[in-house]
Structure formats: structure tokens, C-alpha cells
Design a protein around this motif. Sequence first.
Motif, PDB file in Angstrom:
ATOM      1  N   ALA A   1      38.568  42.461  54.948  1.00 51.96           N
ATOM      2  CA  ALA A   1      39.354  41.403  54.837  1.00 51.96           C
ATOM      3  C   ALA A   1      39.040  40.908  53.045  1.00 51.96           C
ATOM      4  O   ALA A   1      40.409  40.833  52.437  1.00 51.96           O
ATOM      5  N   GLY A   2      37.899  40.487  52.547  1.00 50.74           N
ATOM      6  CA  GLY A   2      37.635  40.722  51.263  1.00 50.74           C
ATOM      7  C   GLY A   2      38.293  40.986  50.484  1.00 50.74           C
ATOM      8  O   GLY A   2      38.394  41.529  49.089  1.00 50.74           O
ATOM      9  N   LEU A   3      37.696  42.431  50.477  1.00 46.67           N
ATOM     10  CA  LEU A   3      38.101  43.734  49.798  1.00 46.67           C
ATOM     11  C   LEU A   3      39.150  44.207  49.353  1.00 46.67           C
ATOM     12  O   LEU A   3      39.164  44.115  48.901  1.00 46.67           O
ATOM     13  N   GLU A   4      39.387  43.748  50.437  1.00 44.78           N
ATOM     14  CA  GLU A   4      41.396  43.831  50.596  1.00 44.78           C
ATOM     15  C   GLU A   4      42.138  42.696  49.889  1.00 44.78           C
ATOM     16  O   GLU A   4      42.850  43.658  48.945  1.00 44.78           O
ATOM     17  N   ALA A   5      41.599  41.528  49.801  1.00 39.46           N
ATOM     18  CA  ALA A   5      42.308  41.159  49.319  1.00 39.46           C
ATOM     19  C   ALA A   5      42.713  40.713  48.254  1.00 39.46           C
ATOM     20  O   ALA A   5      43.509  40.349  47.381  1.00 39.46           O
ATOM     21  N   ALA A   6      40.834  41.228  47.333  1.00 40.17           N
ATOM     22  CA  ALA A   6      40.663  41.229  45.964  1.00 40.17           C
ATOM     23  C   ALA A   6      41.821  42.434  45.145  1.00 40.17           C
ATOM     24  O   ALA A   6      42.271  41.724  44.521  1.00 40.17           O
ATOM     25  N   LEU A   7      41.753  43.155  45.830  1.00 39.10           N
ATOM     26  CA  LEU A   7      42.657  44.545  45.848  1.00 39.10           C
ATOM     27  C   LEU A   7      44.470  44.101  45.589  1.00 39.10           C
ATOM     28  O   LEU A   7      45.242  44.335  44.552  1.00 39.10           O
ATOM     29  N   GLN A   8      44.813  43.408  46.700  1.00 35.18           N
ATOM     30  CA  GLN A   8      46.138  42.853  46.563  1.00 35.18           C
ATOM     31  C   GLN A   8      46.311  41.948  45.569  1.00 35.18           C
ATOM     32  O   GLN A   8      47.731  41.682  45.191  1.00 35.18           O
ATOM     33  N   ALA A   9      45.259  40.978  45.310  1.00 37.46           N
ATOM     34  CA  ALA A   9      45.607  39.698  44.416  1.00 37.46           C
ATOM     35  C   ALA A   9      45.383  40.276  42.857  1.00 37.46           C
ATOM     36  O   ALA A   9      46.453  40.015  42.177  1.00 37.46           O
ATOM     37  N   ASN A  10      44.304  41.129  42.552  1.00 35.19           N
ATOM     38  CA  ASN A  10      44.596  41.671  41.592  1.00 35.19           C
ATOM     39  C   ASN A  10      45.932  42.322  40.927  1.00 35.19           C
ATOM     40  O   ASN A  10      47.081  42.454  40.285  1.00 35.19           O
ATOM     41  N   ALA A  11      46.743  43.124  42.383  1.00 34.73           N
ATOM     42  CA  ALA A  11      47.948  43.849  41.770  1.00 34.73           C
ATOM     43  C   ALA A  11      49.521  42.986  41.973  1.00 34.73           C
ATOM     44  O   ALA A  11      50.324  43.080  40.759  1.00 34.73           O
ATOM     45  N   ARG A  12      48.851  41.391  42.672  1.00 34.44           N
ATOM     46  CA  ARG A  12      50.306  40.493  42.303  1.00 34.44           C
ATOM     47  C   ARG A  12      50.293  39.884  41.133  1.00 34.44           C
ATOM     48  O   ARG A  12      51.033  39.532  40.363  1.00 34.44           O
ATOM     49  N   ALA A  13      48.843  40.065  40.407  1.00 34.60           N
ATOM     50  CA  ALA A  13      48.593  39.449  39.338  1.00 34.60           C
ATOM     51  C   ALA A  13      48.812  39.985  38.139  1.00 34.60           C
ATOM     52  O   ALA A  13      48.794  39.778  36.518  1.00 34.60           O
ATOM     53  N   GLY A  14      49.069  41.289  38.591  1.00 36.91           N
ATOM     54  CA  GLY A  14      49.556  42.280  37.733  1.00 36.91           C
ATOM     55  C   GLY A  14      48.527  42.661  36.367  1.00 36.91           C
ATOM     56  O   GLY A  14      48.016  43.585  36.048  1.00 36.91           O
ATOM     57  N   LEU A  15      47.339  42.937  37.512  1.00 39.84           N
ATOM     58  CA  LEU A  15      46.003  43.517  36.396  1.00 39.84           C
ATOM     59  C   LEU A  15      45.692  44.695  36.938  1.00 39.84           C
ATOM     60  O   LEU A  15      46.937  45.599  37.569  1.00 39.84           O
TER      61      LEU A  15
ATOM     62  N   ARG B   1      18.519  41.418  39.643  1.00 37.25           N
ATOM     63  CA  ARG B   1      19.109  40.241  39.167  1.00 37.25           C
ATOM     64  C   ARG B   1      20.194  41.770  38.244  1.00 37.25           C
ATOM     65  O   ARG B   1      19.421  42.617  38.161  1.00 37.25           O
ATOM     66  N   VAL B   2      21.157  41.188  38.269  1.00 42.90           N
ATOM     67  CA  VAL B   2      22.628  42.111  37.977  1.00 42.90           C
ATOM     68  C   VAL B   2      22.882  41.733  36.605  1.00 42.90           C
ATOM     69  O   VAL B   2      23.954  40.397  37.221  1.00 42.90           O
ATOM     70  N   LEU B   3      23.254  42.610  36.026  1.00 40.16           N
ATOM     71  CA  LEU B   3      24.237  42.424  34.640  1.00 40.16           C
ATOM     72  C   LEU B   3      25.631  43.259  35.236  1.00 40.16           C
ATOM     73  O   LEU B   3      25.396  44.747  35.026  1.00 40.16           O
ATOM     74  N   GLU B   4      27.140  42.812  34.836  1.00 43.05           N
ATOM     75  CA  GLU B   4      28.248  43.414  35.168  1.00 43.05           C
ATOM     76  C   GLU B   4      29.030  43.382  33.514  1.00 43.05           C
ATOM     77  O   GLU B   4      29.523  41.850  33.007  1.00 43.05           O
ATOM     78  N   ILE B   5      28.845  44.619  32.609  1.00 38.40           N
ATOM     79  CA  ILE B   5      29.956  44.202  31.195  1.00 38.40           C
ATOM     80  C   ILE B   5      31.377  44.969  32.007  1.00 38.40           C
ATOM     81  O   ILE B   5      31.891  46.397  32.373  1.00 38.40           O
ATOM     82  N   GLY B   6      32.233  43.527  32.151  1.00 35.95           N
ATOM     83  CA  GLY B   6      33.590  44.355  32.428  1.00 35.95           C
ATOM     84  C   GLY B   6      34.002  43.708  34.276  1.00 35.95           C
ATOM     85  O   GLY B   6      33.189  44.739  35.153  1.00 35.95           O
ATOM     86  N   THR B   7      34.596  42.785  34.361  1.00 35.45           N
ATOM     87  CA  THR B   7      34.179  42.214  35.568  1.00 35.45           C
ATOM     88  C   THR B   7      36.411  42.691  36.097  1.00 35.45           C
ATOM     89  O   THR B   7      36.407  42.869  37.326  1.00 35.45           O
ATOM     90  N   LEU B   8      37.365  42.274  35.340  1.00 39.36           N
ATOM     91  CA  LEU B   8      38.770  42.903  36.168  1.00 39.36           C
ATOM     92  C   LEU B   8      38.590  42.163  36.986  1.00 39.36           C
ATOM     93  O   LEU B   8      38.377  40.390  36.776  1.00 39.36           O
ATOM     94  N   GLY B   9      39.238  42.222  38.881  1.00 38.05           N
ATOM     95  CA  GLY B   9      39.465  41.514  39.537  1.00 38.05           C
ATOM     96  C   GLY B   9      38.200  41.537  40.449  1.00 38.05           C
ATOM     97  O   GLY B   9      38.632  40.509  40.876  1.00 38.05           O
ATOM     98  N   GLY B  10      37.121  42.137  39.673  1.00 37.10           N
ATOM     99  CA  GLY B  10      36.127  40.882  40.565  1.00 37.10           C
ATOM    100  C   GLY B  10      35.563  42.101  41.476  1.00 37.10           C
ATOM    101  O   GLY B  10      34.534  41.789  42.553  1.00 37.10           O
ATOM    102  N   TYR B  11      37.163  42.944  42.415  1.00 35.93           N
ATOM    103  CA  TYR B  11      36.105  44.396  43.169  1.00 35.93           C
ATOM    104  C   TYR B  11      34.715  44.836  42.635  1.00 35.93           C
ATOM    105  O   TYR B  11      34.400  44.653  44.189  1.00 35.93           O
ATOM    106  N   SER B  12      34.814  45.375  42.205  1.00 35.90           N
ATOM    107  CA  SER B  12      33.230  45.891  41.753  1.00 35.90           C
ATOM    108  C   SER B  12      32.207  45.010  41.963  1.00 35.90           C
ATOM    109  O   SER B  12      31.198  45.257  42.468  1.00 35.90           O
TER     110      SER B  12
END
Length: 232
Positions: free
Chosen positions: A30-44, A68-79
Motif C-alpha cells: 500500500a505504501g509504495l503503490e500510494a507513493a507512485l500514484q501520488a507522484n503521478a497525480r502531482a505530475g512528477l 546512516r544513508v544519504l540520498e541525493i535526489g528524493t523525487l517523490g520518495g519512492y526509493s
Amino acid sequence: MRIPDYPSADAEKWSAVDEYFSHLLAPADAGLEAALQANARAGLPAHDVSAPQGKMLALFIRMQQAKRVLEIGTLGGYSTIWMARALPAGGQLISIEAEPRHAEVAVKNIANAGVSDRVEVHVGAALDVLPTLKAPFDLIFIDADKKNNPHYLQWALRLSHTGTVIIADNIVRGGAVADADSADPNVAGVREFLRMVAENPRLDATAIQTTGEKGWDGFAMAVVIAEPPHIS
């Protein structure tokens, strides 16, 4: 099927294999699928990692027991969600996103997935945010504007320790990475990044080309094998 960044006559086959692998080994929830759907709705832009790639990042964190993890480039947070879920108790993931609208969507997605307690999203240009971060990180995922990859590598080294894993996504560019005469600044950035990795005695690295729902691309992975030299 997403529209691949680098179309090919075999794109549908590649996508079907990704779907098969995802169903068996990296099923949506649910969490991952919702993230992709939210990203699409927001036009990301649909530049999220694939599900198998997200699972790969999670497995790297588990194999390394990264805290400790560093991510450079969040986009919509799926990764981000994939990686945050793999952290041990007390682990922390810091993600940097230059676009405020993207960051806003990502923060909601991260909260919806239930991992806000271990994720901090910093909004701003990565080269402005990176100097403010406390070292070291155990794993660093570079997935932002490719023209700045050489600068991101320099900061990754400053924020690392012996054993830190550095992963850079989207390095094949549909095969354009092999074109020394390319006028694309993203290709130039990737090529310079790879040259710097190859020539740095502190790094042991490889690069892998991939096919899948995102088309023909790939990633580089390096391990920091030595601390920086001390200057007397």
C-alpha cells in the motif's frame, strides 16, 4: 508499463520481465503503490527506480548493515521508502531534493508509508545542503542531475568512511555514455564521474548496464577502501 527513458524495440519484453521479477521478489504494498500514484497525480516525472531496483537498494543496506544513508535526489520518495524500510532500529536516512514541490509530495509519501521517524528530507540544491551534513554515511545513493555527478562524488568522499558504498543511478543514458563526443551535459557529467571514480585510489568500483521498464540504463557502485590521506 511506464514510458521508458530510452525506448527500444524490446521495451515491452524488458518491462514484462521487470513485472515478473517484481511480482515474485519485490511485490508492491500500500505504501509504495500510494507513493507512485501520488507522484503521478502531482505530475512528477516518472523517473523513480523500478521495484527490483528499489529492492536492490534495500538489500545493499541490509547486507552492509548500514545505519546512516544519504540520498541525493528524493523525487517523490519512492526509493527513499525502499531504503528507509531496510534500516535497522535507530537508523537514519537523509534525502536531498532541489524542487520544493517534489519534496512536498515526498514528505507526504514517506509519512504515509510509516517511515517518517527515520527520514529527513532537506529541500534545496544538493551542493548547498551537502556542506551542512555531518559525516560519515554508510551508503550514499546519487540520483539527481547528472551534470553535477562529479561534484556529488567529491562530497560523497568527504562524507564517507572506509567501507562506505556509493551508488550512482542512470549512468548508461541509452548507451550515450560510450560517446566521448556527446554534447549532452548529463552524459558529460556521468563520464567525468566515472573517470574520477576510476582514477581515485580510495575507491574500488564497477558499473553495470541494465534493461527493464526504464529502458536501457545502468548504475555504478563503488566502495571506499581507504581513508583520505592526512596532510601534515
